[in-house]
Write a protein that holds these residues in place. Structure first.
Motif, PDB file in Angstrom:
ATOM      1  N   LYS A 278      -3.108  10.401  12.011  1.00 45.56           N
ATOM      2  CA  LYS A 278      -2.315   9.476  11.198  1.00 45.56           C
ATOM      3  C   LYS A 278      -0.995  10.149  10.826  1.00 45.56           C
ATOM      4  CE  LYS A 278      -5.263   8.930   7.819  1.00 45.56           C
ATOM      5  NZ  LYS A 278      -5.842   8.399   6.557  1.00 45.56           N
ATOM      6  N   ALA A 279       0.069   9.366  10.802  1.00 51.25           N
ATOM      7  CA  ALA A 279       1.363   9.836  10.301  1.00 51.25           C
ATOM      8  C   ALA A 279       1.972   8.696   9.512  1.00 51.25           C
ATOM      9  CB  ALA A 279       2.280  10.244  11.448  1.00 51.25           C
ATOM     10  N   GLY A 280       2.425   8.982   8.319  1.00 50.48           N
ATOM     11  CA  GLY A 280       2.989   7.919   7.490  1.00 50.48           C
ATOM     12  C   GLY A 280       3.367   8.448   6.130  1.00 50.48           C
ATOM     13  N   TYR A 281       3.447   7.554   5.164  1.00 48.54           N
ATOM     14  CA  TYR A 281       3.731   7.958   3.789  1.00 48.54           C
ATOM     15  C   TYR A 281       2.455   7.826   2.967  1.00 48.54           C
ATOM     16  CZ  TYR A 281       8.670   7.850   5.014  1.00 48.54           C
ATOM     17  OH  TYR A 281       9.887   8.105   5.602  1.00 48.54           O
ATOM     18  N   TYR A 282       2.445   8.491   1.825  1.00 50.74           N
ATOM     19  CA  TYR A 282       1.269   8.438   0.959  1.00 50.74           C
ATOM     20  C   TYR A 282       1.179   7.105   0.229  1.00 50.74           C
ATOM     21  CZ  TYR A 282       0.886  13.523   1.541  1.00 50.74           C
ATOM     22  OH  TYR A 282       0.756  14.788   2.057  1.00 50.74           O
ATOM     23  N   ARG A 283      -0.061   6.651   0.044  1.00 47.30           N
ATOM     24  CA  ARG A 283      -0.294   5.505  -0.840  1.00 47.30           C
ATOM     25  C   ARG A 283       0.205   5.869  -2.234  1.00 47.30           C
ATOM     26  NH1 ARG A 283      -3.904   1.066  -1.069  1.00 47.30           N
ATOM     27  NH2 ARG A 283      -4.832   1.679   0.934  1.00 47.30           N
ATOM     28  N   GLU A 284       0.794   4.920  -2.921  1.00 48.96           N
ATOM     29  CA  GLU A 284       1.375   5.198  -4.234  1.00 48.96           C
ATOM     30  C   GLU A 284       0.360   5.847  -5.169  1.00 48.96           C
ATOM     31  OE1 GLU A 284       3.809   2.837  -7.770  1.00 48.96           O
ATOM     32  OE2 GLU A 284       3.039   1.751  -6.033  1.00 48.96           O
ATOM     33  N   GLY A 285       0.752   6.968  -5.760  1.00 49.53           N
ATOM     34  CA  GLY A 285      -0.093   7.651  -6.733  1.00 49.53           C
ATOM     35  C   GLY A 285      -1.224   8.446  -6.135  1.00 49.53           C
TER      36      GLY A 285
ATOM     37  N   LYS B 129       0.815  -1.213   0.000  1.00 48.35           N
ATOM     38  CA  LYS B 129       0.000   0.000   0.000  1.00 48.35           C
ATOM     39  C   LYS B 129       0.853   1.269   0.000  1.00 48.35           C
ATOM     40  CE  LYS B 129      -3.498  -2.275   2.918  1.00 48.35           C
ATOM     41  NZ  LYS B 129      -2.681  -3.457   3.266  1.00 48.35           N
ATOM     42  N   CYS B 130       1.908   1.274   0.796  1.00 47.67           N
ATOM     43  CA  CYS B 130       2.694   2.478   1.029  1.00 47.67           C
ATOM     44  C   CYS B 130       3.529   2.843  -0.199  1.00 47.67           C
ATOM     45  CB  CYS B 130       3.608   2.268   2.234  1.00 47.67           C
ATOM     46  SG  CYS B 130       4.673   3.675   2.612  1.00 47.67           S
ATOM     47  N   GLY B 131       3.587   4.135  -0.520  1.00 48.27           N
ATOM     48  CA  GLY B 131       4.370   4.593  -1.649  1.00 48.27           C
ATOM     49  C   GLY B 131       5.820   4.885  -1.309  1.00 48.27           C
ATOM     50  N   GLY B 132       6.211   4.661  -0.057  1.00 48.24           N
ATOM     51  CA  GLY B 132       7.586   4.948   0.347  1.00 48.24           C
ATOM     52  C   GLY B 132       8.593   3.998  -0.265  1.00 48.24           C
ATOM     53  N   CYS B 133       8.217   2.736  -0.423  1.00 43.79           N
ATOM     54  CA  CYS B 133       9.084   1.716  -1.017  1.00 43.79           C
ATOM     55  C   CYS B 133       8.364   1.064  -2.192  1.00 43.79           C
ATOM     56  CB  CYS B 133       9.426   0.624  -0.006  1.00 43.79           C
ATOM     57  SG  CYS B 133      10.365   1.186   1.414  1.00 43.79           S
TER      58      CYS B 133
ATOM     59  N   ILE C 273      -0.910   6.379   4.530  1.00 46.36           N
ATOM     60  CA  ILE C 273      -0.870   5.037   5.118  1.00 46.36           C
ATOM     61  C   ILE C 273      -0.276   5.183   6.519  1.00 46.36           C
ATOM     62  CG2 ILE C 273       0.047   2.707   4.935  1.00 46.36           C
ATOM     63  CD1 ILE C 273      -1.987   3.474   2.754  1.00 46.36           C
ATOM     64  N   ASN C 274      -1.076   4.954   7.534  1.00 42.85           N
ATOM     65  CA  ASN C 274      -0.656   5.195   8.913  1.00 42.85           C
ATOM     66  C   ASN C 274       0.441   4.214   9.338  1.00 42.85           C
ATOM     67  OD1 ASN C 274      -0.890   6.560  11.425  1.00 42.85           O
ATOM     68  ND2 ASN C 274      -2.015   4.803  12.246  1.00 42.85           N
ATOM     69  N   LEU C 275       1.500   4.757   9.942  1.00 37.89           N
ATOM     70  CA  LEU C 275       2.630   3.943  10.386  1.00 37.89           C
ATOM     71  C   LEU C 275       2.929   4.198  11.858  1.00 37.89           C
ATOM     72  CD1 LEU C 275       5.147   4.621   7.452  1.00 37.89           C
ATOM     73  CD2 LEU C 275       3.654   2.636   7.697  1.00 37.89           C
TER      74      LEU C 275
ATOM     75  N   SER D 227      10.202  12.368   7.030  1.00 41.84           N
ATOM     76  CA  SER D 227       9.224  13.461   7.069  1.00 41.84           C
ATOM     77  C   SER D 227       7.849  12.868   6.782  1.00 41.84           C
ATOM     78  CB  SER D 227       9.562  14.533   6.026  1.00 41.84           C
ATOM     79  OG  SER D 227      10.837  15.090   6.265  1.00 41.84           O
ATOM     80  N   TYR D 228       7.006  12.837   7.811  1.00 37.32           N
ATOM     81  CA  TYR D 228       5.710  12.182   7.706  1.00 37.32           C
ATOM     82  C   TYR D 228       4.585  13.211   7.616  1.00 37.32           C
ATOM     83  CZ  TYR D 228       8.233   8.048   9.338  1.00 37.32           C
ATOM     84  OH  TYR D 228       9.122   7.020   9.473  1.00 37.32           O
TER      85      TYR D 228
END
Length: 452
Positions: free
Chosen positions: A142-149, A77-81, A154-156, A130-131
């Motif tokens: 929520k703090a996390g990275y954006y879902r791809e696109g 789900k996460c766009g970070g990786c 996406i909460n982390l 940087s979240y």
């Protein structure tokens, strides 16, 4: 003829520069995210053009030997990786090939060697995070990275690619912000205060900075909370507020306020001490950056009499280690804070043969009257401006070092520098600053064809 919405069975034959698997049906190229060379898959075609199509992975019929189980529970789900599903050895192979292929296709280079890619650990390498902050449907932060696109967060509570020492801070500070009750910024309505939660850690010193990005200057609740974080976390040396009121995707604004401790952390790098701020640029992968910069210095074989000019020099990460080896260095950097830090870093390391100049490289460099033996380039992803390339060809330094985070613009600029046989491509050294992602760093050394 393939049609949109059709299910197709294909074998993934390659991985593109943007990280998607590549397969073919007849002569039609199909791009499918979340796949890897050797996968046999079922994909649904979601976009069909004349020369290519885009597919969505529906089923893995037979997995590739290069496929592994992601080590992050939200990797799909996460766009970070983008490459958690790819064995790390194969990630390095893809990046190595990408550098070679791009220099050939865009740069027109044919007879050259790409050396073995520098790498270290594939997880827990990031010294900065940087979240973006948001609100869940049940009213929790929520703090996390954006879902791809997308801009869906996406909460982390932890992240496997960031330094492990930052994981406890993410979950606990998110809870503290929840209890403070400060409104979260909404991208759609442009209302709210809290925008980002940011951490930076000195990989070698363990010192940590906490920075909260807000839309309005000062905040009483955060000012009261900051000393508590400093007391709770032994390695936290500073808590700052960054003020960014603009409706933009840029994380940091121009003003930063100290709430507790100090504005900077100290880091040991390449045998020197550096001061860093959260908003200033510093390579996120400390170990591999140090290995690459050491390689550059070793390959230059400096004798002590040289004059070096370092464009886009930042806080002096490469400028200052090189200054210890030569007679004189000039560093040019557009960012005011970076220049302040660079000057401070020179002082604390007792380096007095370096001069830092604030301004755009494409403006200052062509006007310099100093000739250089070596010019170093480390531009942003867009590469060098034409004025910089023209000034280099006019000055004709003996060697040019080009450090790039984008193979395509690197190849474009190298082609302009070498096309009239002014320079030859001498060394190409890729480095994996960003495991689990499609990005690759490359250092290139050009040698003048004119005898000096």
């Amino acid at each position: 003829m393939i049609r949109q919405g059709e299910l197709v069975e294909i074998e993934i034959q390659d991985v593109s520069s943007d990280g998607n698997g590549v397969g073919k049906i007849d002569s039609q190229v199909i791009f499918v995210p979340h796949t890897v060379t050797g996968d046999r898959i079922l994909a649904k075609l979601i976009k069909v053009k004349k020369k290519y199509a885009q597919g969505r992975l529906e089923k893995i019929i037979h997995p590739s030997d290069n496929r592994i189980r992601p080590r992050c529970i939200v990797a799909d789900k996460c766009g970070g990786c983008k490459w958690q599903h790819i064995d790390y050895g194969h990630q390095l192979e893809i990046k190595h090939n990408q550098v070679k292929e791009t220099l050939n296709r865009i740069g027109g280079f044919t007879e050259f060697e790409v050396e073995e890619i520098l790498a270290d650990t594939d997880l827990a390498y990031r010294n900065k995070a940087s979240y973006p902050l948001g609100m869940s449907d049940n009213g929790n932060i929520k703090a996390g990275y954006y879902r791809e696109g997308s801009h869906q967060i996406i909460n982390l509570n932890q992240c496997p690619i960031q330094d492990e020492r930052l994981n406890p801070l993410l979950a606990e500070i998110k809870q503290d912000l929840q209890e403070l009750g400060i409104p979260i910024y909404d991208e759609n309505t442009k209302k709210g205060i809290l925008r980002h939660l940011c951490f930076r850690i000195g990989k070698n010193t363990g010192e940590i900075l906490i920075t909260i990005v807000i839309t309005k200057p000062s905040n009483y609740k955060l000012a009261q909370q900051a000393p508590l974080w400093l007391e709770r976390y032994a390695n936290v040396v500073g808590v700052t507020l960054n003020y960014n009121p603009r409706p933009t995707n840029v994380i940091f604004g121009e003003e930063t306020e100290l709430l507790a401790g100090r504005l900077y952390l100290k880091e040991e790098f390449a045998g020197l001490t550096f001061t860093l701020r959260t908003e200033s640029f510093f390579q996120v992968n400390t170990n591999v950056a140090e290995s690459l910069f050491t390689w550059v210095i070793d390959e230059l074989n400096l004798q002590g009499h040289e004059t070096v000019i370092d464009l886009y020099c930042g806080i002096g990460t490469l400028t200052l280690p090189i200054a210890k080896k030569v007679q004189k260095v000039i560093g040019i950097e557009f960012d005011k804070i970076a220049i302040e830090l660079a000057n401070h870093n020179a002082v604390i390391n007792d380096i007095d043969n370096v001069k830092f100049m604030e301004g755009k490289s494409e403006v200052i460099f062509p006007e310099l009257t100093t000739d250089a033996d070596v010019v170093i380039l480390d531009p942003p992803r867009k590469g060098c401006q034409p004025e910089v390339i023209e000034a280099l060809l006019k000055m004709k330094p003996r060697k040019i070092v080009y450090v790039s985070c984008h193979p395509a613009t690197l190849a474009r600029d190298l082609k302009m520098l070498c096309e009239n046989n002014d320079y030859r491509l001498e060394r190409v050294k890729p480095a994996d600053f960003f495991p689990q992602t499609t990005h690759v760093e490359t250092a290139v050394i050009l040698q003048s064809t004119t005898t000096h």
